[in-house]
Motif scaffolding. Structure first.
Motif, PDB file in Angstrom:
ATOM      1  N   SER A 130      78.973  71.050  41.472  1.00  0.00           N
ATOM      2  CA  SER A 130      79.373  72.034  42.479  1.00  0.00           C
ATOM      3  C   SER A 130      80.643  72.786  42.106  1.00  0.00           C
ATOM      4  O   SER A 130      80.847  73.921  42.554  1.00  0.00           O
ATOM      5  CB  SER A 130      79.566  71.351  43.836  1.00  0.00           C
ATOM      6  N   VAL A 131      81.497  72.172  41.273  1.00  0.00           N
ATOM      7  CA  VAL A 131      82.762  72.836  40.942  1.00  0.00           C
ATOM      8  C   VAL A 131      82.566  74.012  39.998  1.00  0.00           C
ATOM      9  O   VAL A 131      83.469  74.843  39.843  1.00  0.00           O
ATOM     10  CB  VAL A 131      83.763  71.827  40.329  1.00  0.00           C
TER      11      VAL A 131
ATOM     12  N   LYS B 210      75.173  80.284  47.532  1.00  0.00           N
ATOM     13  CA  LYS B 210      75.140  79.378  48.677  1.00  0.00           C
ATOM     14  C   LYS B 210      73.900  78.487  48.680  1.00  0.00           C
ATOM     15  O   LYS B 210      73.958  77.324  49.080  1.00  0.00           O
ATOM     16  CB  LYS B 210      75.212  80.188  49.969  1.00  0.00           C
ATOM     17  N   VAL B 211      72.776  79.022  48.248  1.00  0.00           N
ATOM     18  CA  VAL B 211      71.543  78.230  48.239  1.00  0.00           C
ATOM     19  C   VAL B 211      71.685  77.029  47.312  1.00  0.00           C
ATOM     20  O   VAL B 211      71.309  75.899  47.657  1.00  0.00           O
ATOM     21  CB  VAL B 211      70.342  79.100  47.813  1.00  0.00           C
TER      22      VAL B 211
ATOM     23  N   LEU C  27      71.636  73.073  48.296  1.00  0.00           N
ATOM     24  CA  LEU C  27      70.711  72.132  47.654  1.00  0.00           C
ATOM     25  C   LEU C  27      71.463  70.937  47.067  1.00  0.00           C
ATOM     26  O   LEU C  27      70.987  69.796  47.133  1.00  0.00           O
ATOM     27  CB  LEU C  27      69.918  72.847  46.561  1.00  0.00           C
ATOM     28  N   LEU C  28      72.629  71.214  46.500  1.00  0.00           N
ATOM     29  CA  LEU C  28      73.440  70.118  45.962  1.00  0.00           C
ATOM     30  C   LEU C  28      73.906  69.188  47.080  1.00  0.00           C
ATOM     31  O   LEU C  28      73.936  67.961  46.915  1.00  0.00           O
ATOM     32  CB  LEU C  28      74.648  70.680  45.206  1.00  0.00           C
ATOM     33  N   ALA C  29      74.262  69.779  48.222  1.00  0.00           N
ATOM     34  CA  ALA C  29      74.687  68.961  49.362  1.00  0.00           C
ATOM     35  C   ALA C  29      73.540  68.093  49.859  1.00  0.00           C
ATOM     36  O   ALA C  29      73.724  66.913  50.190  1.00  0.00           O
ATOM     37  CB  ALA C  29      75.199  69.859  50.482  1.00  0.00           C
TER      38      ALA C  29
ATOM     39  N   ALA D  23      73.221  63.959  49.892  1.00  0.00           N
ATOM     40  CA  ALA D  23      72.863  63.188  51.086  1.00  0.00           C
ATOM     41  C   ALA D  23      71.667  62.278  50.815  1.00  0.00           C
ATOM     42  O   ALA D  23      71.640  61.116  51.245  1.00  0.00           O
ATOM     43  CB  ALA D  23      72.554  64.136  52.241  1.00  0.00           C
ATOM     44  N   VAL D  24      70.680  62.797  50.097  1.00  0.00           N
ATOM     45  CA  VAL D  24      69.496  61.993  49.759  1.00  0.00           C
ATOM     46  C   VAL D  24      69.893  60.801  48.890  1.00  0.00           C
ATOM     47  O   VAL D  24      69.426  59.672  49.098  1.00  0.00           O
ATOM     48  CB  VAL D  24      68.446  62.863  49.045  1.00  0.00           C
ATOM     49  N   LEU D  25      70.759  61.047  47.927  1.00  0.00           N
ATOM     50  CA  LEU D  25      71.211  59.963  47.055  1.00  0.00           C
ATOM     51  C   LEU D  25      72.009  58.923  47.832  1.00  0.00           C
ATOM     52  O   LEU D  25      71.931  57.726  47.542  1.00  0.00           O
ATOM     53  CB  LEU D  25      72.052  60.532  45.910  1.00  0.00           C
TER      54      LEU D  25
END
Length: 289
Positions: free
Chosen positions: A40-41, A48-49, A53-55, A59-61
């Motif tokens: 993300s950095v 934004k998409v 998706l990274l967020a 959360a899934v992980l």
């Protein structure tokens, strides 16, 4: 249906095998959980998409880690219960009550068929008759293995710490010339993201606990050696049994694959120790007559 020491050996081997495989998955899930933060950095704010998706991936992980950790704790707890039962039944040859058998079966997470595949009548290489001496020898054999595996696990964890320490140092040195540019800030942020992984995996804590457990188990082995000369008084053996359980259950599980790599060496070491102890027993018993 009753449970014998041999049955419980099958359960403990199957449960530890299961918990070991889950622990490996936990480690890699923790590593993957740091990836979205690191990636993300370098993603521009207008993407934004991708950031969303990274967020979501993070959360899934996190959910995957929590689920795996629950399975790991349950399997390890079942393995420890089977280990305690195998030692007591194998050492003292006293049957469990039906209620205790039912309680154990409810805790097990592997099938009886899987446990049966893992049964090994020679898992504990003791020749003593049932009683305090046999229980003490089984504890001592288990302690010899556990001490060695905990020390090796501490070495592995220390290696991981040194690897990441060297990696951080290299990244820091490389990024110094670029600190005035955006690249330097990106590298610094990636470095911080990787640090999150090291802290979340608690590698330093695991190294410390592995090393402390090895020392504690070594002391228990020394106490059993002293108890040998006293004829293995039952209170001494039971206290060593309780302290050994506390030591191995309070420390992290040994690093997967370490036992398989050193199994033959440990078996040979125990056989040599038995021979040396038999010779020492004959010597001091002869001197006492």
């Amino acid at each position: 249906m009753t449970l014998t020491s041999e049955n419980l050996v099958g359960y403990l081997r199957a449960e530890f095998d299961k918990s070991g495989r889950i622990r490996v998955r936990l480690f890699f899930v923790q590593l993957l959980a740091a990836v979205p933060a690191a990636v993300s950095v370098v993603i521009p704010d207008h993407e934004k998409v991708v950031l969303y998706l990274l967020a979501i991936a993070a959360a899934v992980l996190l959910v995957a880690w929590w689920t795996l950790n629950e399975f790991y704790v349950t399997a390890r707890s079942a393995a420890q219960a089977a280990r305690r039962g195998a030692l007591l039944l194998g050492g003292l040859d006293q049957p469990l009550s039906p209620s205790e058998i039912q309680s154990l079966r409810e805790r097990f997470t592997v099938t009886s068929e899987r446990a049966r595949e893992c049964e090994n009548p020679d898992y504990y290489a003791t020749k003593e008759t049932h009683g305090p001496a046999r229980l003490a020898e089984m504890i001592e054999e288990s302690a010899l293995f556990s001490e060695f595996l905990q020390r090796k696990s501490a070495h592995v964890m220390l290696g991981i710490v040194l690897f990441f320490g060297a990696l951080f140092l290299i990244i820091a040195l490389v990024s110094i010339p670029t600190m005035e540019r955006d690249t330097g800030m990106v590298i610094a942020r990636v470095l911080l993201a990787l640090m999150v992984f090291v802290l979340s995996a608690d590698v330093l804590g695991a190294w410390r606990l592995h090393r402390a457990a090895a020392e504690e188990i070594k002391q228990i082995r020394n106490r059993l050696m002293v108890a040998d000369r006293a004829g293995y008084p039952m209170p001494d053996v039971l206290l060593a049994f309780a302290d050994y359980n506390s030591a191995v259950e309070g420390c992290p599980e040994s690093v997967p694959l370490v036992y398989g790599s050193y199994q033959k060496e440990l078996e040979q070491r125990w056989a040599k120790y038995q021979n040396d102890r038999a010779a020492a027993r004959a010597q001091w018993r002869g001197a006492a007559q």
